[in-house]
Design a protein around this motif. Structure first.
Motif, mmCIF file in Angstrom:
data_model
loop_
_atom_site.group_PDB
_atom_site.id
_atom_site.type_symbol
_atom_site.label_atom_id
_atom_site.label_comp_id
_atom_site.label_asym_id
_atom_site.label_seq_id
_atom_site.Cartn_x
_atom_site.Cartn_y
_atom_site.Cartn_z
ATOM 1 N N GLU A 32 54.148 35.281 10.231
ATOM 2 C CA GLU A 32 52.872 35.361 10.552
ATOM 3 C C GLU A 32 52.131 35.858 9.202
ATOM 4 O O GLU A 32 52.448 36.774 8.675
ATOM 5 N N LYS A 34 48.324 36.514 7.820
ATOM 6 C CA LYS A 34 46.608 36.831 8.017
ATOM 7 C C LYS A 34 46.054 36.350 6.548
ATOM 8 O O LYS A 34 46.602 37.209 5.692
ATOM 9 N N THR A 39 44.964 33.616 11.273
ATOM 10 C CA THR A 39 46.437 33.947 11.005
ATOM 11 C C THR A 39 47.109 32.432 11.316
ATOM 12 O O THR A 39 46.680 31.513 11.810
#
Length: 116
Positions: A32, A34, A39
């Motif tokens: 992931e 950000k 995200t």
């Protein structure tokens, strides 16, 4: 002191169940990212160069070719942003750390696939 650190790592660090892989395997790591308040999931597909450490401090290094440039990335196994790991191919190599792979180009940089 080491026993205390090991105890804390075993008890309080969340374990994720990832498939078993080793050096020479081609894997895809989904993680992931950000950016501001958004995200998104990005993946990194390459050959595992090495695995080092044990327990929650374990890390693994992946190498891929981006055009003609080799890119390596080190991932901690307990990284919170790590979502999943897929094993694409099992590689037949004789070493636990295949640093010689960095110097190979073209057809020599192929790794034979394990059968079975």
């Amino acid at each position: 002191m080491e026993a205390l650190v090991k105890y804390v790592q075993d008890e309080f660090v969340a374990k994720k169940d990832f498939p078993a892989f080793s050096a020479g395997d081609t894997i895809t790591v989904y993680y992931e990212i950000k950016e501001g308040n958004k995200t998104r999931t990005q993946f990194f597909r390459g050959v595992v160069i090495q695995k080092r450490g044990s327990g929650s401090s374990e890390t693994f290094t992946i190498r891929k070719m981006s055009g003609t440039v080799g890119v390596e990335r080190i991932f901690p196994i307990n990284m919170p942003a790590l979502q999943k790991i897929e094993v694409n191919k099992r590689g037949a190599v004789r070493r636990a750390r295949i640093f010689y792979f960095r110097g190979l180009t073209g057809k020599k940089a192929r790794i034979k696939e394990k059968r079975g």
